[in-house]
Design an enzyme around this catalytic site. Structure first.
Site, PDB file in Angstrom:
ATOM      1  CG  ASP A 216       3.780  14.446  25.085  1.00  0.00           C
ATOM      2  OD1 ASP A 216       3.463  15.835  24.983  1.00  0.00           O
ATOM      3  OD2 ASP A 216       5.063  14.378  24.444  1.00  0.00           O
TER       4      ASP A 216
ATOM      5  CG  ASN B  23       7.976   5.794  14.427  1.00  0.00           C
ATOM      6  OD1 ASN B  23       7.937   4.663  13.521  1.00  0.00           O
ATOM      7  ND2 ASN B  23       8.593   6.963  14.011  1.00  0.00           N
TER       8      ASN B  23
ATOM      9  CB  SER C 214      11.988   4.421  21.482  1.00  0.00           C
ATOM     10  OG  SER C 214      10.618   3.599  21.082  1.00  0.00           O
TER      11      SER C 214
END
Length: 255
Positions: free
Chosen positions: A44, A158, A160
């Site tokens: 990612d 966000n 986490s």
């Protein structure tokens, strides 16, 4: 389909570089500006790098996972690449635009496809005021930080930080505090995508704060304006059985 021009890009990781060499032997290589589709090989993090470097070209991006995290990527299978791209489903993403003003008086702009986050720079907690469309909604948030996340980024940092997972196409953003101390019960908010969010850093000399748009960090900020950039978009391509909406749905029911 046989004339589909591909730009093959890979992260520096050995596995991704090996995959790049294998695919280059099967498909003619084109520069991103001359390609029909950009193929990103990595995780990612590399996908976000690819979007930042080449997103302005307006070319769709098809990612294959060759890294530790691959929420935005498809499974790596070198065979039938063109067929997979031809049958892939598009997901259109709009980035956030960050305008950060620093103590030195400079203003730095950047885009974020996942989130814009403010973080304390020292052991001192950050004190931040939050305005929405010009109205003060929170006079003082005492915290380690605070972020504004897109739906695509809602499953990353966000999530986490106990922020909500947002479905694509819902036209909302997640405003999520990071380790909030006061107000003690405030856990954030879901905002319409057109909301203009302004963060004002209180006491920036004693309690310095940095702002980060994805991986682009700006130090010693005093004010940060964040809004969705509707005039800019990127298109990610996903295999039908592995599309981004389904992944977001799965994340919400994973225990």
């Amino acid at each position: 389909m046989s004339t589909l021009r591909l730009a093959l890009l890979a992260s520096p990781a050995d596995e991704a570089q090996a995959a790049l060499m294998a695919l280059s032997g099967l498909h003619p290589q084109h520069a991103p500006q001359d390609a029909d589709v950009i193929v990103a090989l990595g995780g990612d993090g590399f996908m976000l790098q690819t979007l930042h470097r080449h997103g302005a070209l307006g070319k769709p991006v098809y990612g294959m996972k060759l890294g530790t995290v691959g929420f935005l990527m498809n499974q790596h299978r070198p065979e039938d690449l063109r067929e997979r791209i031809a049958s892939a489903e598009p997901a259109v993403l709009h980035p956030l635009e960050m305008l950060a003003q620093t103590e030195s008086g400079t203003t730095v702009g950047s885009l974020a496809y996942n989130e814009v986050s403010l973080l304390r720079q020292t052991r001192q907690a950050a004190h931040v005021a939050i305005e929405l469309n010009g109205d003060v909604r929170l006079d003082e948030l005492i915290c380690d930080g605070v972020m504004l996340a897109t739906p695509a980024g809602s499953t990353a940092y966000n999530f986490s930080a106990n922020g909500p997972i947002l479905p694509l196409g819902a036209n909302v953003m997640a405003l999520t505090p990071i380790a909030p101390f006061r107000p003690r019960r405030w856990r954030g908010a879901v905002l319409k995508s057109g909301t203009e969010v302004r963060f004002r850093v209180l006491d920036p000399h004693k309690r310095p704060v940095s702002a980060t748009a994805d991986s682009h960090e700006v130090r010693d900020v005093i004010e940060v304006l964040v809004r969705e950039q509707r005039e800019r978009s990127v298109t990610l391509l996903f295999d039908p059985e592995h599309n981004l909406e389904e992944r977001i749905m799965i994340e919400q029911f994973t225990v």
